[in-house]
Design a protein around this motif. Structure first.
Motif, short mmCIF file in Angstrom:
data_model
loop_
_atom_site.label_atom_id
_atom_site.label_comp_id
_atom_site.label_asym_id
_atom_site.label_seq_id
_atom_site.Cartn_x
_atom_site.Cartn_y
_atom_site.Cartn_z
N SER A 329 0.81 -1.23 0.10
CA SER A 329 -0.11 -0.14 -0.09
C SER A 329 0.75 1.26 0.14
O SER A 329 0.46 2.24 -0.52
N VAL A 330 1.84 1.31 0.69
CA VAL A 330 2.91 2.33 0.65
C VAL A 330 3.65 2.43 -0.68
O VAL A 330 3.72 3.63 -1.14
N GLY A 331 3.97 1.45 -1.41
CA GLY A 331 4.37 1.49 -2.90
C GLY A 331 3.28 2.16 -3.69
O GLY A 331 3.57 2.82 -4.60
N VAL A 332 1.87 1.72 -3.44
CA VAL A 332 0.88 2.43 -4.44
C VAL A 332 0.86 3.92 -3.88
O VAL A 332 0.91 4.84 -5.00
N VAL A 415 -1.19 9.58 8.37
CA VAL A 415 -2.49 9.20 8.22
C VAL A 415 -2.70 7.93 7.40
O VAL A 415 -3.69 7.22 7.82
N TRP A 416 -1.98 7.73 6.45
CA TRP A 416 -2.06 6.36 5.67
C TRP A 416 -1.80 5.38 6.53
O TRP A 416 -2.41 4.28 6.60
N ALA A 417 -0.79 5.29 7.75
CA ALA A 417 -0.50 4.11 8.38
C ALA A 417 -1.68 3.85 9.35
O ALA A 417 -2.15 2.85 9.54
N ALA A 418 -2.26 5.08 9.99
CA ALA A 418 -3.42 4.81 10.88
C ALA A 418 -4.45 4.29 10.26
O ALA A 418 -5.11 3.45 10.75
N ALA A 419 -4.83 4.71 8.85
CA ALA A 419 -5.90 4.02 8.17
C ALA A 419 -5.78 2.62 7.97
O ALA A 419 -6.59 1.87 8.15
N PHE A 420 -4.62 2.19 7.56
CA PHE A 420 -4.10 0.79 7.55
C PHE A 420 -4.26 0.09 8.76
O PHE A 420 -4.82 -1.06 8.61
N LEU A 421 -3.90 0.68 9.58
CA LEU A 421 -4.15 -0.25 10.92
C LEU A 421 -5.37 -0.43 11.56
O LEU A 421 -5.73 -1.26 12.36
N LEU A 422 -6.42 0.58 10.94
CA LEU A 422 -7.69 0.31 11.48
C LEU A 422 -8.51 -0.59 10.60
O LEU A 422 -9.64 -1.19 10.86
N LEU A 423 -7.88 -0.90 9.27
CA LEU A 423 -8.56 -1.91 8.42
C LEU A 423 -8.80 -3.22 9.12
O LEU A 423 -9.90 -3.74 8.73
#
Length: 856
Positions: A329-332, A415-423
């Motif tokens: 996802s970070v690569g995207v 923000v990206w990491a927080a969103a991913f951890l909530l998934l």
């Protein structure tokens, strides 16, 4: 500076941790404890609880195949034919025999104890090290390349199919990508073309063409990208294309000795008909939750098993792990700043694979399923394309982050990491009704595994947020191993040598008593096909996926074994059973419908039949397995003979012996809720007493061995024949009561003649591919062999060539004259002979390509 040798040493270290149990146990790295469930095979009175019951194919097929390969090779013969499976079947041609696979060599040389473990080790090492080499080749630094290698090596598809041939064929993708890159980057050197051809050839020989098919598709996509996305290669695309295609052609030529027999077998196999009826499901989006932990829906190697959709292997083939998914996802995200061409390609390949495998747009059933070749593919066998592309994306993303990419995305990364951890939260909540994480079953497996995955995920997230080079460098391979290799390492384990195809079992005694006569099994006395090869027991069943279609069609027409008429017509002389009433014999078989099972829905259906034998005492209903609520009754005229509830798991209507049942008409009726074949065909078979039919000859370990004296001998000579060109009509003729298989045969073509006289046959010499017989007849007739008819079998009668005819729709017959005759049957398929010469030419071409490049 870290080198390739350091990379190899690090991968070996990870593999040592992964294989610690089999390395230290001193056992055999094969799930042979599965065999202990079968009374015919277990070496002790009590059944064994297998460590991983899903791995049955390995001990039912792969290991017996390897044993047969080695046995034949030691005799100086190529293992072309297996006489112990399916009344005889092609062996080399089934492809999964993997006779020439490089990963078959360790068991050949070192035996199963060390050889099977070394083969698994080499498969994983090849996948990991070749991925590392490819990533280094395209410009990645040491640790990002190591991360990609570790991730692919321990990815889901390779892990869950490790003992199968799938995992070995998966090494073709990174190896092919590496040599494709070299071929293009170095302007099309013939040595690189030779190496690419060698890689593809070895992949073809690995024993799993489906995996190789998807790997080749991915390599074609990479070649197209690599040639047309780089101006310096685009100018020479014709030359590079010819060399790429030439490598494939040389590889096919090298493997022609296996490919030509395979295509011949495929054209004569039952699998062709099955493909038209079978629909392979795609991966389902709900299984994406398994990226959090592969055990969330169960693990066959633990006490916790809850897999409502597919089995564990099918569910987890696409597994890369939560930490890898985060980096993808970070690569995207990073593609906005880092539009590096390789990253663009592998993100595109990953997306294309996901659309194919998960089919969110519905194109699989509407478009792809109708395309040639790829339409026959099984989407779940393409998972290594997705995991390889994902591994490359992870490595390229790690490289970008280490080179300052995290600083460019610093504002949005938190923000990206927080969103991913909530998934994972809604995903976990959505399956709590299926998997109560606090339950006793789950408590032993889920917590520590989830903790390992979440720890790995948090470490990677922290590494990206803190721009920590240590975590994203040398630490990343360890993190990826924790969330993949560490979780999968308990799936397969070594077993004690004494339970690895033990010889103090009923199977050994049965092999001695049956010799080369066919054996059928029923109920829990089932002998897995191809395991019979290890014990040298001939059985009518087959387990090589394809099967010879004529023999399969005859078995299916018989309604499934065993009943006496089927045993007679299939030439089965022995029956093994664990039934306490071993004397109950299926004496009659009515024509069984090939139609579907139809739910009764409360209706009442009935069927009539006439008993051909005295002593009727049971009727078997063709009912679907599982629970049912139905009642079955038997009437003779107005007299009620029997009435009882029907158990669809054991659908026998049993009653007191009817001593004078011969010639009487009976009516069977079933009413209630069950799935039953529509008449005619509701009655699968009937039973009568032992007298004159099957007789007990041995008992051991709760297994009863019975002998049918009226079965067709393996080799016999008959004097009468009928010619019926249509197989269905021929099978119906054989099922009629006036057809005597001991004195008459049905030919697919030829001339019907003869006076019905029989003669004598003796076996003078026999190997799997050569049988010499001595015959004596007073008049012309036929040699009849309950030996599967298949192209490639040839006959010589008294020194002159003779036609090998298809008899009784599935077996072998040869016309012989009056008096003494010597008949030689031998297997000499043209596909093997021609394929061998083509392979020799392919090897010469491969050597010439390599030598030409070396001279330059």
């Amino acid at each position: 500076m870290l080198s390739h040798r350091h990379a190899a040493a690090i991968l070996v270290g990870f593999l040592a941790v992964f294989f610690w149990q089999p390395l230290t146990s001193g056992g055999v790295y094969a799930p042979a404890d599965i065999l202990g469930q079968f009374p015919v095979l277990r070496h002790s009175a009590a059944p064994l609880q297998p460590h991983n019951a899903l791995a049955s194919d390995v001990v039912f097929q792969m290991v017996p195949f390897a044993e047969w390969n080695l046995s034949e090779l030691r005799q100086g013969r190529i293992p072309l034919w297996n006489p112990y499976s399916g009344a005889g079947a092609p062996h080399l041609a089934n492809f999964q025999s993997a006779v020439f696979s490089p990963f078959s060599v360790p068991p050949y040389v070192l035996g199963p104890g060390v050889g099977l473990l070394l083969a698994a080790f080499l498969k994983l090492f090849a996948c990991g090290f070749l991925t590392y080499l490819f990533l280094r080749r395209i410009g990645l630094d040491f640790w990002p390349a190591m991360s990609g290698g570790v991730l692919y090596m321990f990815s889901g598809y390779i892990m869950v199919w490790l003992p199968w041939h799938n995992s070995g064929a998966s090494a073709v993708l990174p190896a092919g990508a590496y040599f494709t890159e070299r071929l293009i980057a170095q302007g099309g050197r013939s040595t690189d073309c030779a190496w690419l051809a060698a890689v593809l050839a070895l992949g073809l020989l690995c024993g799993h063409p489906e995996t190789l098919f998807f790997a080749v598709l991915a390599l074609c996509a990479y070649w197209t990208f690599r040639v047309f996305a780089y101006p310096e290669a685009r100018t020479a695309w014709i030359r590079l294309g010819l060399m790429f295609a030439g490598a494939g052609a040389v590889a096919a030529a090298v493997c022609a000795v296996q490919l030509l027999p395979f295509f011949e077998y495929l054209s004569h196999s039952a699998e062709i008909g099955r493909e038209a009826r079978r629909s392979y499901p795609n991966l389902h989006w709900t299984t994406l939750v398994l990226q959090l932990c592969p055990d969330l829906l169960g693990n066959p190697a633990t006490a916790f098993k809850h897999s409502p959709v597919f089995n564990f292997c099918e569910q987890n083939g696409a597994y890369l792990g939560a930490a890898a998914c985060y980096l993808i996802s970070v690569g995207v995200l990073g593609w906005y700043w880092n539009r590096q061409r390789q990253l663009s390609f592998f993100l595109g390949l990953l997306a294309a694979w996901a659309v194919y495998a998960y089919d969110p747009l519905g194109i699989q059933s509407t478009v792809i399923r109708h395309l040639p070749l790829i339409g026959l593919g099984i989407p779940r066998r393409s998972c290594m394309v997705g995991t390889f592309a994902g591994s490359a994306v992870v490595a390229l993303t790690a490289q970008w982050l280490l080179q300052g990419g995290a600083a460019k995305a610093a504002r949005i990364l938190p923000v990206w990491a927080a969103a991913f951890l909530l998934l994972p939260v809604p995903a976990l909540l959505s399956i709590l009704h299926l998997v109560p994480l606090g339950s006793p079953e789950a408590g032993a497996t889920i917590p520590w595994r989830m903790a390992a995955v979440l720890t790995a995920l948090l470490a990677v997230v922290a590494g990206t947020l803190l721009q920590n080079a240590r975590i994203l460098g040398a630490g990343l391979p360890v993190i990826l191993f924790v969330q993949s290799g560490l979780l999968f390492r308990g799936n397969y384990a070594s077993v004690p040598a004494e339970i690895f195809y033990p010889h103090q079992v009923p199977a050994t005694e049965i092999a001695q008593r049956t010799g080369m006569d066919l054996l059928a099994t029923q109920d829990s006395a089932w002998l897995p096909p191809n395991v019979s090869t290890t014990y040298r027991i001939r059985i009518p069943g087959n387990y090589d996926v394809m099967e010879v279609r004529w023999h399969t069609a005859l078995r299916e027409k018989m309604g499934g074994l065993p009943h006496v008429r089927a045993l007679q017509l299939l030439g089965v002389r022995y029956l093994a059973s664990t039934d306490a009433q071993a004397g109950m014999v299926r004496a009659d078989s009515l024509p069984v419908s090939n139609g579907e099972f139809v739910p009764l829905g409360g209706r009442r259906i009935e069927e009539t039949f006439t008993a051909s034998q005295p002593g009727l005492n049971a009727i078997r209903i063709a009912a679907a397995g599982g629970e049912c609520q139905a009642r079955a009754e038997l009437h003779e005229g107005s007299r009620l003979v029997a009435s009882q509830a029907l158990d669809c798991r054991d659908p026998w209507l049993r009653f007191a012996v009817q001593p004078d049942s011969r010639g009487k008409a009976y009516r069977v009726s079933v009413e209630g809720n069950a799935a039953v074949r529509n008449p005619p065909g509701m009655i699968a078979s009937t039973s009568a007493g032992v007298s004159g039919w099957l007789r007990p000859v041995w008992r051991g370990n709760s297994v009863h061995l019975l002998q049918l004296d009226s079965a067709m001998p393996r080799f016999s000579t008959v004097g009468q024949a009928e010619v019926i060109g249509d197989d269905i009509a021929a099978q119906d003729r054989m099922l009629r009561p006036d057809f005597d298989p001991l004195s008459k045969i049905v030919l697919a073509s030829g001339v019907a003649e003869g006076n019905g006289e029989t003669g004598t046959v003796t076996v003078a010499e026999e190997t799997p591919v050569r049988i010499r017989l001595q015959m004596d007849r007073k008049s012309p007739g036929w040699l009849m062999a309950t030996h599967t008819w298949y192209p490639g079998w040839r006959a010589v009668v008294n020194g002159a060539g003779a036609e090998v005819m298809r008899a009784n729709t599935a077996f072998t017959a040869v016309r012989v004259g009056a008096g003494r005759s010597e008949v030689l049957l031998y297997y000499d398929p043209w596909t093997f002979r021609v394929g061998l010469w083509i392979s020799i030419g392919g090897l010469a071409a491969l050597a010439a390509l390599y030598a030409a490049g070396r001279r330059v």
